[in-house]
Each structure stands twice: as C-alpha cells, then as structure tokens.
Design a protein around this motif. Structure first.
Motif, mmCIF file in Angstrom:
data_model
loop_
_atom_site.group_PDB
_atom_site.id
_atom_site.type_symbol
_atom_site.label_atom_id
_atom_site.label_comp_id
_atom_site.label_asym_id
_atom_site.label_seq_id
_atom_site.Cartn_x
_atom_site.Cartn_y
_atom_site.Cartn_z
ATOM 1 N N ALA A 131 -82.282 71.741 88.551
ATOM 2 C CA ALA A 131 -82.484 70.645 89.509
ATOM 3 C C ALA A 131 -83.582 69.699 89.053
ATOM 4 O O ALA A 131 -83.449 68.474 89.158
ATOM 5 C CB ALA A 131 -82.811 71.227 90.893
ATOM 6 N N VAL A 132 -84.654 70.252 88.533
ATOM 7 C CA VAL A 132 -85.759 69.383 88.120
ATOM 8 C C VAL A 132 -85.378 68.575 86.879
ATOM 9 O O VAL A 132 -85.738 67.401 86.756
ATOM 10 C CB VAL A 132 -87.071 70.193 87.932
ATOM 11 N N CYS A 133 -84.606 69.181 85.975
ATOM 12 C CA CYS A 133 -84.128 68.447 84.788
ATOM 13 C C CYS A 133 -83.216 67.296 85.211
ATOM 14 O O CYS A 133 -83.324 66.181 84.699
ATOM 15 C CB CYS A 133 -83.353 69.372 83.848
ATOM 16 N N LYS A 134 -82.320 67.602 86.138
ATOM 17 C CA LYS A 134 -81.394 66.570 86.609
ATOM 18 C C LYS A 134 -82.155 65.381 87.206
ATOM 19 O O LYS A 134 -81.888 64.222 86.886
ATOM 20 C CB LYS A 134 -80.449 67.169 87.657
ATOM 21 N N GLY A 135 -83.147 65.697 88.034
ATOM 22 C CA GLY A 135 -83.944 64.639 88.644
ATOM 23 C C GLY A 135 -84.739 63.858 87.609
ATOM 24 O O GLY A 135 -84.809 62.628 87.659
ATOM 25 N N PHE A 136 -85.319 64.567 86.669
ATOM 26 C CA PHE A 136 -86.172 63.918 85.671
ATOM 27 C C PHE A 136 -85.345 62.963 84.814
ATOM 28 O O PHE A 136 -85.791 61.869 84.474
ATOM 29 C CB PHE A 136 -86.851 64.984 84.800
ATOM 30 N N LYS A 137 -84.134 63.375 84.479
ATOM 31 C CA LYS A 137 -83.257 62.481 83.709
ATOM 32 C C LYS A 137 -82.810 61.289 84.567
ATOM 33 O O LYS A 137 -82.741 60.154 84.074
ATOM 34 C CB LYS A 137 -82.037 63.245 83.188
ATOM 35 N N ALA A 138 -82.513 61.565 85.820
ATOM 36 C CA ALA A 138 -82.153 60.459 86.724
ATOM 37 C C ALA A 138 -83.285 59.439 86.801
ATOM 38 O O ALA A 138 -83.048 58.234 86.949
ATOM 39 C CB ALA A 138 -81.827 61.008 88.109
ATOM 40 N N LYS A 181 -77.043 71.520 81.787
ATOM 41 C CA LYS A 181 -76.493 70.328 81.123
ATOM 42 C C LYS A 181 -77.406 69.104 81.174
ATOM 43 O O LYS A 181 -77.065 68.066 80.593
ATOM 44 C CB LYS A 181 -75.101 70.012 81.695
ATOM 45 N N HIS A 182 -78.552 69.239 81.814
ATOM 46 C CA HIS A 182 -79.489 68.123 81.875
ATOM 47 C C HIS A 182 -80.641 68.279 80.876
ATOM 48 O O HIS A 182 -81.624 67.550 80.940
ATOM 49 C CB HIS A 182 -80.023 67.962 83.300
ATOM 50 N N VAL A 183 -80.499 69.250 79.990
ATOM 51 C CA VAL A 183 -81.507 69.433 78.940
ATOM 52 C C VAL A 183 -81.109 68.590 77.730
ATOM 53 O O VAL A 183 -79.994 68.715 77.212
ATOM 54 C CB VAL A 183 -81.622 70.924 78.544
ATOM 55 N N ASP A 184 -82.027 67.731 77.276
ATOM 56 C CA ASP A 184 -81.753 66.896 76.102
ATOM 57 C C ASP A 184 -82.029 67.646 74.801
ATOM 58 O O ASP A 184 -81.275 67.548 73.846
ATOM 59 C CB ASP A 184 -82.650 65.648 76.120
#
Lengths: 151, 151, 151, 151
Positions: free
Chosen positions: C46-53, C72-75
């Motif tokens: 959740a935090v990765c998703k938000g940070f990418k958003a 899937k939100h990890v670069d």
C-alpha cells in the motif's frame, strides 16, 4: 578458544569423493577438535561423519532456517537463514580451511578465504592462485596441523 | 520493475582499468537504467562516474554502515553492515553482471553469479568456466543488451 | 546522494491500515524522492502504491531470492536471500523511518532504528521509549520533512 | 543434535546484572550443554563465565570479523562480520532464549524470537506481549528445562 577447521565442498558428490571426505574428516579429528561445515549433504555429510568417527565435534552452518536440513552427523546446528551469504561464516570461523571437490559454491568460499587471508588447502578442488595444493589426505592433514600451530 | 546491471571489480585499479570502467559505465547507461555496484572506490567509482555521465541512476551496496564510504557518484546508498556477505546482494540484484579486473572479492562475486545462474560477462577479468568472455567494451555492452532482453 | 525514507509495517493489514499506508506514501512522495520498504504485500504494498502515485521511486529489499515476490509497485527490487536479517538493511538505508502498525517484524525494525540512532516516527505503531509518536499522516510527513533537513 | 540455549542482554551492565547473568549461566549449565551468546562483554561475558563454571560449552556469535573481540569465556568463536544482522543468528540457533536486561539490541532479539516462534523467557528484561516473564533465576532455569524437553 578452540581451534577450528572448516571443510568445504559440494552438496552432492560421487562415491569416490564421499570416501575422500569421510577419511579426511576422520584424520582431521586427530589434529583439531572442532569441524565447521555448511551442514548439508554430499561432501559436507561425509566429512562430518568421518570427523565424528574420529572423535571430534561438528558444527553445521546452514543456509536456511530449518535445523532439520542438517545432516545427522552435525552436533551443533546454526540455521542462519542467510542463504548463500552464510558461505562467509563457514570460512571465517576457521583457522584453516580444506577445500574438497565442489562447484561454484566451493569457489565462492575459496575466494573468501583468499580475501580474508585464511589459509586454504585444496585437495582435488579448484586450483586458484593462492590456494595450497595437496594431493593426498595425509598431506592435507599434515598441512592443517602445521597451519593450526601458527594460527 | 526496472532492469539492473551490476558491475564488479577491484577496490583499487590502475589508470587503464579506471578508463575501461568509466567508458563501460557510460555506454551501459544507453542500454539499462540502473547500475548496482559495491559503491566504493577504484573500479566501482569509475563505473559509477561513467554511468552517471551516460544519464543512468547508480546504487551502491556498501559493506559497512557509513554512507560516507560511498563514492561521490552513487545516487542511492545502501549501507548494509554485512561485510563481504554484501557481495551476494551486489550480484543478486542484477539481471546481468559485468566483471572487470579484480582480485578475490571479484572472484567470489563471479562464483555467486555462476551459483545463482545469473549471466556474468568477463571483460579482462577472471576466466572461470561458465563466464561469458568478451574483449571489448562494445562487446560487453552488446552482450548485456541481448541478455537484458531475455531477462 | 539522494535522501531516503523507509516505511515499515505488517505483511498483512486491514483496509483501514491499507488506506493509511497508501495515503502516507502519497504524501511522503512530496517531501522525499526515494522510498525503501521490505517490498512485500500488506502495508508495504500500500505504501509503495501511494508513493508511486505521488511520483516517487520505490525500492523493495526482499527477504528471499525471487524478484517476483516483490509487490507490483516496487521499481527497484533487491532480492537479498537474507531472511529476516534483511530488516537491518531496510532501516539502515533510511535517513528517516516511519513505522506503521505491524507485529514482531516491525518491532525488530524499530529496535534496530533505536540502536543505530535513526529517527523513527511511530504512526499508530509500537510505542517504545525513543520513538517519535504521531497521530496523523500530516504530522508524520511534517516530522519526516524536518528530520530529512537535518539528516 | 545438541540442544542450545541463547542468553541475550546488554553489552555493558552493572554489578547486579553481572551477578544475575553469571549465576543464571552457572545454573543453566545443569540443564543444557551449549550456550550461544553474542560473545562480547557485559552481560554476555558474565553469562559465558557462569556457564563455563557450570561445566558447559560456550559459543560466541560476533558482529565483527575479529575473533579477539570475543570475551575470554567463549570456547567457540564465530566472527560473522554481519554487524547487527548477527542478532538473527544468536536467537535462531536456540531452542530456548533467555533475555536479561538490555537496550535496543536486546529488544531486536526478543522481537526476532517472537517472529520465529522461539520461546523467550524475560528475566528482568523487556516486557513485550508474547515473552514469558519470570522473576528469579530459579524460575528461568526451570522454565528453560521444561521448554527444552518439548523442543
């Protein structure tokens, strides 16, 4: 503080290397009290079995977290969960390392010995500049004994 | 997820290898966005400098705990405190590894590549069965590009 | 060298914490470029998703060896194979750590922050002497910003 | 395979805790053969001294690479070079862990016990949900003995 020998080598091995590892372990137990190994099967299991038959104490430093992964000749099991990073620990514990036949894992451990300056005896293993090549178990044990006296 | 190349090599290097590392870095930045290295000086510093000059982002995975140990061309510093066990991380992060001249530390990293099955390109580095030998920067970059497409 | 925030928290979480993590991530991206996390599911995802958003770059430091374990939100995925020892890396990478609700794993990471002297902000997480307690996302982000300026 | 107890606690301690650690070590040696600790000074040194006085064998898992960092009551020294990541190994080796007074390092080890599901007895140490609180050495030893029988 007790002196320690580590023996490194493949996770699988043929009968010939198995006998080599076992007999090496048995004879090493006459010159040093503690054997460290990666604690798994193949060469590691054979050398542990021999070392115990010779009266020594065996420590297995496992890559995973499950003590049951250790071969049955390991007395003291350290389940690190570090994966292949545990290779560092296997060699850094030792005053002297003996390398038996093995593949890339054994090579990484030999490389670490060279980087740390830990003497590494190669018995039918990788021939990398800096290793001490020997051809027989007797030579390996004799060399180990000499190096332990200096350690 | 971004593709990653790791470049490994010695902590110290002569002018010739420094230029090799720098020029390799610069050209690799045309085929991949992220460079991982051990983050210290010598070959690592030169390759980071080149990779940034080429427009890429550099990650340094340090053996110690002090971010100041990183060379000044590292964008993202990961101070592991793991000592030489960090070598595992340097190669395991990568889709493709390029090895430059180095000593035992570089050899341990090549060995880990072979054990993990990560393709490792040797540019004037160790010649161990399993590495992909190349003779020029252009070949190294071309091979990296091909391997990244498969990764 | 880029500044880094790490966010720690449970591998599973309820909807409320998921929203908290997501919104925290999105707002943190306004004050820092790089987010490090353990790279798995639950709070981390959740935090990765938000940070990418929010426009940031995310790094996942995984316990295992398989890059596919990353959410899937990890670069940038760093598969350490170190098991729980990777907790050290998650926090030591950071200039500031924000702790969200989590269990023993989160507690070990908070403890490491305290031992290293890394500032750790607790947002509805463990209340251990030495943590900086906040009650809202806004406070967490403001405090992170202040601490990053000092780092 | 031998049963193992790990005792965790601070690197420095006052006379009272030193005596507590020593006497705990001495009595633990009556119920288990092998003691693992972090191998350094303070609580670790006192418990090793006691355990050896009681006839047991002591293993020290060091954060650094220098065997000389071990206190003089360590029989088997494992210099990991892993920094604080070695905390995982100290607790994961154990069938039962006893926590003595300590700060954040001890807390990280207690947290790892809880995460791994290793029983952890707190003797005047951190009071975290999940630990087994005891007030006296006798209770700690009795509880250790019971838990080892189940392990």
């Amino acid at each position: 503080m007790k002196k320690i020998v580590s023996v490194i080598g493949g996770r699988t091995c043929n009968k010939e290397v198995e006998k080599l590892a076992h007999d090496l372990g048995k004879k090493l137990a006459k010159v040093v009290d503690i054997l460290v190994s990666g604690g798994l099967g193949g060469t590691m299991e054979a050398v542990c079995k021999g070392f115990k038959a010779g009266g020594g104490l065996t420590i297995g430093i496992l890559p995973g977290y499950d003590k049951k992964d250790a071969n049955k000749h390991v007395d003291i099991t350290l389940p690190t969960g570090l994966g292949l990073a545990r290779n560092v620990l296997v060699v850094k514990s030792a005053d002297v390392v003996v390398a038996l036949p093995g593949e890339a894992g054994t090579l990484s451990e030999i490389a670490y010995c060279l980087q740390f300056g830990i003497p590494v005896i190669s018995l039918k293993s990788w021939d990398i500049p800096g290793v001490i090549k020997v051809n027989t178990i007797e030579e390996a044990v004799k060399k180990t004994k000499q190096l332990l006296q200096k350690a």
